[in-house]
Design an enzyme around this catalytic site. Sequence first.
Site, mmCIF file in Angstrom:
data_model
loop_
_atom_site.group_PDB
_atom_site.id
_atom_site.type_symbol
_atom_site.label_atom_id
_atom_site.label_comp_id
_atom_site.label_asym_id
_atom_site.label_seq_id
_atom_site.Cartn_x
_atom_site.Cartn_y
_atom_site.Cartn_z
ATOM 1 N N TYR A 112 1.088 -1.796 0.005
ATOM 2 C CA TYR A 112 -0.210 0.140 0.051
ATOM 3 C C TYR A 112 0.990 0.967 0.382
ATOM 4 O O TYR A 112 1.804 1.475 1.307
ATOM 5 C CB TYR A 112 -0.976 -0.008 1.206
ATOM 6 C CG TYR A 112 -2.415 -1.014 1.319
ATOM 7 C CD1 TYR A 112 -2.396 -1.902 0.010
ATOM 8 C CD2 TYR A 112 -2.586 -1.790 2.430
ATOM 9 C CE1 TYR A 112 -3.667 -3.049 -0.112
ATOM 10 C CE2 TYR A 112 -3.751 -1.999 2.728
ATOM 11 C CZ TYR A 112 -4.726 -3.043 1.067
ATOM 12 O OH TYR A 112 -5.135 -3.348 1.454
ATOM 13 N N SER A 171 -13.644 -3.323 0.050
ATOM 14 C CA SER A 171 -14.500 -2.762 -1.180
ATOM 15 C C SER A 171 -16.556 -2.697 -0.564
ATOM 16 O O SER A 171 -16.700 -3.223 -1.705
ATOM 17 C CB SER A 171 -14.243 -2.944 -2.833
ATOM 18 O OG SER A 171 -13.450 -2.623 -2.589
ATOM 19 N N PRO A 172 -16.298 -2.644 0.788
ATOM 20 C CA PRO A 172 -17.578 -2.318 1.411
ATOM 21 C C PRO A 172 -19.246 -1.860 0.499
ATOM 22 O O PRO A 172 -20.076 -1.494 0.182
ATOM 23 C CB PRO A 172 -17.405 -2.568 2.302
ATOM 24 C CG PRO A 172 -16.816 -1.801 2.828
ATOM 25 C CD PRO A 172 -15.751 -1.726 2.160
ATOM 26 N N PHE A 232 -14.234 -2.442 -8.097
ATOM 27 C CA PHE A 232 -13.058 -0.937 -8.251
ATOM 28 C C PHE A 232 -14.282 -0.144 -9.804
ATOM 29 O O PHE A 232 -13.338 0.814 -10.343
ATOM 30 C CB PHE A 232 -11.440 -0.728 -8.442
ATOM 31 C CG PHE A 232 -10.804 -1.183 -7.391
ATOM 32 C CD1 PHE A 232 -10.843 -0.578 -6.764
ATOM 33 C CD2 PHE A 232 -10.016 -2.414 -7.811
ATOM 34 C CE1 PHE A 232 -10.756 -0.981 -5.399
ATOM 35 C CE2 PHE A 232 -9.367 -3.634 -6.525
ATOM 36 C CZ PHE A 232 -9.593 -2.684 -5.178
ATOM 37 N N THR A 233 -15.497 -0.103 -9.795
ATOM 38 C CA THR A 233 -16.263 0.282 -10.518
ATOM 39 C C THR A 233 -16.603 1.192 -9.882
ATOM 40 O O THR A 233 -17.493 2.524 -10.832
ATOM 41 C CB THR A 233 -17.468 -0.743 -11.075
ATOM 42 O OG1 THR A 233 -17.975 -0.808 -9.175
ATOM 43 C CG2 THR A 233 -16.289 -1.577 -11.824
ATOM 44 N N GLY A 241 -19.590 -0.849 -5.879
ATOM 45 C CA GLY A 241 -20.312 -0.909 -6.929
ATOM 46 C C GLY A 241 -20.134 -2.412 -7.324
ATOM 47 O O GLY A 241 -20.633 -3.443 -7.608
#
Length: 299
Positions: free
Chosen positions: A40, A209-210, A216-217, A213
């Site tokens: 990261y 990524s809760p 990573f959209t 959509g």
Amino acid sequence: MPNVVLGLMRIVDKSDEEIRTLVSTARDSGIDFFDHADIYGGRDHACEERFAEAMRLSPAERSEITIQTKCGIVTDGPYFDFSYEHIMRQVEGSLRALRTDYIDVLLLHRPDALVEPDEVARAFDELEAAGKVRAFGVSNHTPRQIDLLRTAVRQPLVANQLQLSITHSPLIAQGIAANMSDLDQSVVLDGGGLVEYCRINGITIQAWSPFQGGFFTGVFLGSDEYPELNAVIDRLAARYDVPAIAIATAWITRHPAGMQVVLGTTTPERVAGAALGSDVPLTRPEWYELFRAAGHRVP
């Protein structure tokens, strides 16, 4: 363990004060679990270093929090490396960057197709014996990939970090639509029964990524692409007197698997709002209404 975790993959450009405010807000919201990874920040250990530089934790302060980090992705390529040498080198780098003597949880970051379970086991045994890592887990692994590791690894694998949100939930949709040949969501893409496998084996699912959509959209909250879902979210947010982001959190924490939600935001207000979701007791009808509004079929 708290069911909401603060992910720190986006702090590399933040000031010390911004990082301290973010962490302080998380702590005030009941979050004492912080998620890192060696990659990261654009270079090895960049975000881990920024966290340590900003926080300058005393031994007593360090003992009050849980620090999780990950290794296995090599950005030059990219490719994956679960070799003994890579795991040991990256953990030593994380310990230096984080300015700590131990890591609470170490995850293998995505599967390595060339994994040798004996090498992973050797690394885990040495790290545990030295007191450098206290618990181990994986990310984005299928049941069979976990079983392969367990042929050699003797430590419990305590977590599996997986992408999951209301709109990106094949892990759950596949089970609901099992054997329904006319539904795309019934196609098994991840090894099948991953949620159930984790529950049976005491592995905590950590949802990354809760609020995305898809892969990573973009965030679904407030998005014109999800009008029906957002209408339901807004109605439930008003009913429970919480922000919309709390309902998105609650959809995950309501699941009886005892999942953890890994927040990726660096906005303190969103962290505080999301954390409120862990106390929202969605009913079964409300949970399934959100699931249907996201476009999933309930046969």
